[in-house]
Scaffold this motif. Structure first.
Motif, PDB file in Angstrom:
ATOM      1  N   GLN A   1     -65.720  48.081 -62.139  1.00  0.00           N
ATOM      2  CA  GLN A   1     -66.922  48.515 -62.830  1.00  0.00           C
ATOM      3  C   GLN A   1     -66.731  49.944 -63.325  1.00  0.00           C
ATOM      4  OE1 GLN A   1     -69.982  46.810 -63.028  1.00  0.00           O
ATOM      5  NE2 GLN A   1     -69.074  44.980 -62.174  1.00  0.00           N
ATOM      6  N   GLN A   2     -67.294  50.241 -64.489  1.00  0.00           N
ATOM      7  CA  GLN A   2     -67.271  51.610 -64.976  1.00  0.00           C
ATOM      8  C   GLN A   2     -68.399  52.369 -64.307  1.00  0.00           C
ATOM      9  OE1 GLN A   2     -67.626  51.714 -69.163  1.00  0.00           O
ATOM     10  NE2 GLN A   2     -65.643  50.753 -69.538  1.00  0.00           N
ATOM     11  N   LYS A   3     -68.076  53.552 -63.812  1.00  0.00           N
ATOM     12  CA  LYS A   3     -69.103  54.363 -63.159  1.00  0.00           C
ATOM     13  C   LYS A   3     -69.877  55.146 -64.207  1.00  0.00           C
ATOM     14  CE  LYS A   3     -67.215  54.845 -58.615  1.00  0.00           C
ATOM     15  NZ  LYS A   3     -66.881  55.746 -57.523  1.00  0.00           N
ATOM     16  N   GLN A   4     -71.167  55.208 -64.007  1.00  0.00           N
ATOM     17  CA  GLN A   4     -72.031  55.931 -64.918  1.00  0.00           C
ATOM     18  C   GLN A   4     -72.008  57.407 -64.541  1.00  0.00           C
ATOM     19  OE1 GLN A   4     -76.044  54.592 -64.793  1.00  0.00           O
ATOM     20  NE2 GLN A   4     -76.472  55.288 -66.871  1.00  0.00           N
ATOM     21  N   GLU A   5     -71.833  58.265 -65.541  1.00  0.00           N
ATOM     22  CA  GLU A   5     -71.811  59.702 -65.300  1.00  0.00           C
ATOM     23  C   GLU A   5     -73.233  60.216 -65.163  1.00  0.00           C
ATOM     24  OE1 GLU A   5     -69.036  62.083 -66.241  1.00  0.00           O
ATOM     25  OE2 GLU A   5     -67.519  60.534 -66.267  1.00  0.00           O
ATOM     26  N   GLY A   6     -73.507  60.990 -64.136  1.00  0.00           N
ATOM     27  CA  GLY A   6     -74.841  61.554 -63.939  1.00  0.00           C
ATOM     28  C   GLY A   6     -75.812  60.527 -63.380  1.00  0.00           C
ATOM     29  N   PRO A   7     -77.025  60.966 -63.076  1.00  0.00           N
ATOM     30  CA  PRO A   7     -78.021  60.047 -62.515  1.00  0.00           C
ATOM     31  C   PRO A   7     -78.534  59.054 -63.569  1.00  0.00           C
ATOM     32  CG  PRO A   7     -78.992  62.193 -62.891  1.00  0.00           C
ATOM     33  CD  PRO A   7     -77.520  62.323 -63.195  1.00  0.00           C
ATOM     34  N   ALA A   8     -78.923  57.894 -63.099  1.00  0.00           N
ATOM     35  CA  ALA A   8     -79.447  56.854 -63.999  1.00  0.00           C
ATOM     36  C   ALA A   8     -80.838  57.259 -64.484  1.00  0.00           C
ATOM     37  CB  ALA A   8     -79.514  55.526 -63.263  1.00  0.00           C
ATOM     38  N   LYS A   9     -81.194  56.812 -65.688  1.00  0.00           N
ATOM     39  CA  LYS A   9     -82.516  57.113 -66.237  1.00  0.00           C
ATOM     40  C   LYS A   9     -83.553  56.168 -65.641  1.00  0.00           C
ATOM     41  CE  LYS A   9     -81.485  59.046 -70.724  1.00  0.00           C
ATOM     42  NZ  LYS A   9     -81.697  58.927 -72.160  1.00  0.00           N
ATOM     43  N   THR A  10     -84.667  56.736 -65.234  1.00  0.00           N
ATOM     44  CA  THR A  10     -85.768  55.929 -64.720  1.00  0.00           C
ATOM     45  C   THR A  10     -86.743  55.653 -65.861  1.00  0.00           C
ATOM     46  OG1 THR A  10     -87.067  57.868 -64.141  1.00  0.00           O
ATOM     47  CG2 THR A  10     -85.556  57.022 -62.449  1.00  0.00           C
ATOM     48  N   ASP A  11     -87.712  54.793 -65.594  1.00  0.00           N
ATOM     49  CA  ASP A  11     -88.743  54.508 -66.597  1.00  0.00           C
ATOM     50  C   ASP A  11     -89.520  55.778 -66.948  1.00  0.00           C
ATOM     51  OD1 ASP A  11     -87.982  51.910 -66.598  1.00  0.00           O
ATOM     52  OD2 ASP A  11     -89.704  51.161 -65.465  1.00  0.00           O
ATOM     53  N   HIS A  12     -89.740  56.627 -65.960  1.00  0.00           N
ATOM     54  CA  HIS A  12     -90.452  57.877 -66.192  1.00  0.00           C
ATOM     55  C   HIS A  12     -89.670  58.775 -67.161  1.00  0.00           C
ATOM     56  CE1 HIS A  12     -91.991  61.944 -65.200  1.00  0.00           C
ATOM     57  NE2 HIS A  12     -93.132  61.295 -65.181  1.00  0.00           N
ATOM     58  N   ASP A  13     -88.360  58.854 -66.994  1.00  0.00           N
ATOM     59  CA  ASP A  13     -87.526  59.656 -67.902  1.00  0.00           C
ATOM     60  C   ASP A  13     -87.593  59.109 -69.326  1.00  0.00           C
ATOM     61  OD1 ASP A  13     -86.710  61.219 -65.739  1.00  0.00           O
ATOM     62  OD2 ASP A  13     -84.946  59.969 -65.358  1.00  0.00           O
ATOM     63  N   ILE A  14     -87.560  57.801 -69.460  1.00  0.00           N
ATOM     64  CA  ILE A  14     -87.606  57.166 -70.777  1.00  0.00           C
ATOM     65  C   ILE A  14     -88.962  57.428 -71.438  1.00  0.00           C
ATOM     66  CG2 ILE A  14     -87.611  54.929 -71.944  1.00  0.00           C
ATOM     67  CD1 ILE A  14     -85.476  54.094 -69.820  1.00  0.00           C
ATOM     68  N   LEU A  15     -90.041  57.347 -70.658  1.00  0.00           N
ATOM     69  CA  LEU A  15     -91.373  57.635 -71.207  1.00  0.00           C
ATOM     70  C   LEU A  15     -91.483  59.086 -71.672  1.00  0.00           C
ATOM     71  CD1 LEU A  15     -93.866  55.735 -68.908  1.00  0.00           C
ATOM     72  CD2 LEU A  15     -93.436  55.358 -71.329  1.00  0.00           C
ATOM     73  N   ARG A  16     -90.905  60.005 -70.910  1.00  0.00           N
ATOM     74  CA  ARG A  16     -90.939  61.417 -71.305  1.00  0.00           C
ATOM     75  C   ARG A  16     -90.225  61.638 -72.642  1.00  0.00           C
ATOM     76  NH1 ARG A  16     -91.583  65.999 -68.696  1.00  0.00           N
ATOM     77  NH2 ARG A  16     -92.886  65.936 -66.869  1.00  0.00           N
ATOM     78  N   GLU A  17     -89.138  60.918 -72.865  1.00  0.00           N
ATOM     79  CA  GLU A  17     -88.367  61.074 -74.102  1.00  0.00           C
ATOM     80  C   GLU A  17     -89.040  60.410 -75.303  1.00  0.00           C
ATOM     81  OE1 GLU A  17     -84.453  59.552 -73.456  1.00  0.00           O
ATOM     82  OE2 GLU A  17     -84.016  60.989 -71.861  1.00  0.00           O
ATOM     83  N   HIS A  18     -89.679  59.257 -75.101  1.00  0.00           N
ATOM     84  CA  HIS A  18     -90.163  58.457 -76.220  1.00  0.00           C
ATOM     85  C   HIS A  18     -91.677  58.460 -76.411  1.00  0.00           C
ATOM     86  CE1 HIS A  18     -86.287  56.665 -77.250  1.00  0.00           C
ATOM     87  NE2 HIS A  18     -86.036  56.733 -75.952  1.00  0.00           N
ATOM     88  N   HIS A  19     -92.424  59.111 -75.509  1.00  0.00           N
ATOM     89  CA  HIS A  19     -93.884  59.105 -75.628  1.00  0.00           C
ATOM     90  C   HIS A  19     -94.328  59.996 -76.781  1.00  0.00           C
ATOM     91  CE1 HIS A  19     -98.072  58.862 -74.569  1.00  0.00           C
ATOM     92  NE2 HIS A  19     -98.141  60.179 -74.586  1.00  0.00           N
ATOM     93  N   LYS A  20     -95.341  59.555 -77.505  1.00  0.00           N
ATOM     94  CA  LYS A  20     -95.936  60.336 -78.590  1.00  0.00           C
ATOM     95  C   LYS A  20     -97.443  60.386 -78.357  1.00  0.00           C
ATOM     96  CE  LYS A  20     -92.456  59.481 -81.998  1.00  0.00           C
ATOM     97  NZ  LYS A  20     -91.583  60.530 -81.626  1.00  0.00           N
ATOM     98  N   PHE A  21     -98.059  61.544 -78.660  1.00  0.00           N
ATOM     99  CA  PHE A  21     -99.504  61.702 -78.478  1.00  0.00           C
ATOM    100  C   PHE A  21    -100.255  60.729 -79.374  1.00  0.00           C
ATOM    101  CE2 PHE A  21    -103.578  63.964 -79.023  1.00  0.00           C
ATOM    102  CZ  PHE A  21    -103.930  64.077 -77.691  1.00  0.00           C
ATOM    103  N   LEU A  22     -99.813  60.597 -80.625  1.00  0.00           N
ATOM    104  CA  LEU A  22    -100.358  59.610 -81.555  1.00  0.00           C
ATOM    105  C   LEU A  22     -99.193  58.794 -82.102  1.00  0.00           C
ATOM    106  CD1 LEU A  22    -102.911  61.796 -83.521  1.00  0.00           C
ATOM    107  CD2 LEU A  22    -103.431  60.063 -81.817  1.00  0.00           C
ATOM    108  N   ARG A  23     -99.251  57.486 -81.954  1.00  0.00           N
ATOM    109  CA  ARG A  23     -98.164  56.620 -82.415  1.00  0.00           C
ATOM    110  C   ARG A  23     -98.545  55.938 -83.722  1.00  0.00           C
ATOM    111  NH1 ARG A  23     -94.181  55.818 -78.777  1.00  0.00           N
ATOM    112  NH2 ARG A  23     -93.350  54.048 -79.896  1.00  0.00           N
ATOM    113  N   THR A  24     -97.532  55.660 -84.538  1.00  0.00           N
ATOM    114  CA  THR A  24     -97.706  54.899 -85.766  1.00  0.00           C
ATOM    115  C   THR A  24     -96.735  53.730 -85.736  1.00  0.00           C
ATOM    116  OG1 THR A  24     -96.064  56.208 -86.958  1.00  0.00           O
ATOM    117  CG2 THR A  24     -98.358  56.955 -87.083  1.00  0.00           C
TER     118      THR A  24
END
Length: 147
Positions: free
Chosen positions: A8-31
């Motif tokens: 298996q290939q080892k992933q560098e750094g910690p894995a992204k959680t759902d919370h991390d993904i929400l922080r990156e992709h959340h928008k105050f107003l979405r279109t």
């Protein structure tokens, strides 16, 4: 020789959680243009759809620096009456007849772009003073200068 299957290939750094993904992709107003069909975008849209966007909850901790944070209410806050029947400041829990509704032009930076939205917030008298602190201070200074 591998006894346990392909390596298996080892992933560098910690894995992204759902919370991390929400922080990156959340928008105050979405279109519709914000949805690119990726899993992360769909997760952020699903979270956005579960928010109640009638009134906002504001964070007035840095009101003297004219820095006010705002976010939409969650289901638990709607059930508690926070932001509608209880003061919409994050740290305040005043109830009753002293609440007033304000429409605020909320200007914010998202994705390197300056955006603005007209939002509604219900605040008690003390928190309304904090929200308008900068304008009240400028008005008082102007009145003092006139005299």
């Amino acid at each position: 020789m591998n006894w346990f299957g392909p390596q298996q290939q080892k992933q560098e750094g910690p894995a992204k959680t759902d919370h991390d993904i929400l922080r990156e992709h959340h928008k105050f107003l979405r279109t519709e243009a914000d949805d690119d069909g990726s899993w992360e975008s769909r997760l952020a849209k699903r979270y956005y759809d579960r928010l109640y966007r009638e009134y906002v909850i504001c964070d007035l901790q840095k009101y003297k620096e004219a820095k006010v944070g705002m976010r939409w209410r969650t289901e638990a806050e709607v059930v508690q009456g926070k932001g509608q029947f209880v003061c919409g400041n994050k740290k305040c829990s005043n109830r009753g007849s002293g609440l007033r509704s304000y429409e605020v032009n909320f200007k914010y930076v998202e994705g390197g772009q300056v955006k603005q939205a007209l939002v509604k917030v219900r605040l008690c008298e003390g928190c309304a003073y904090k929200l308008n602190y900068k304008h009240i201070k400028a008005w008082r200074k102007k009145q003092k200068k006139k005299k």
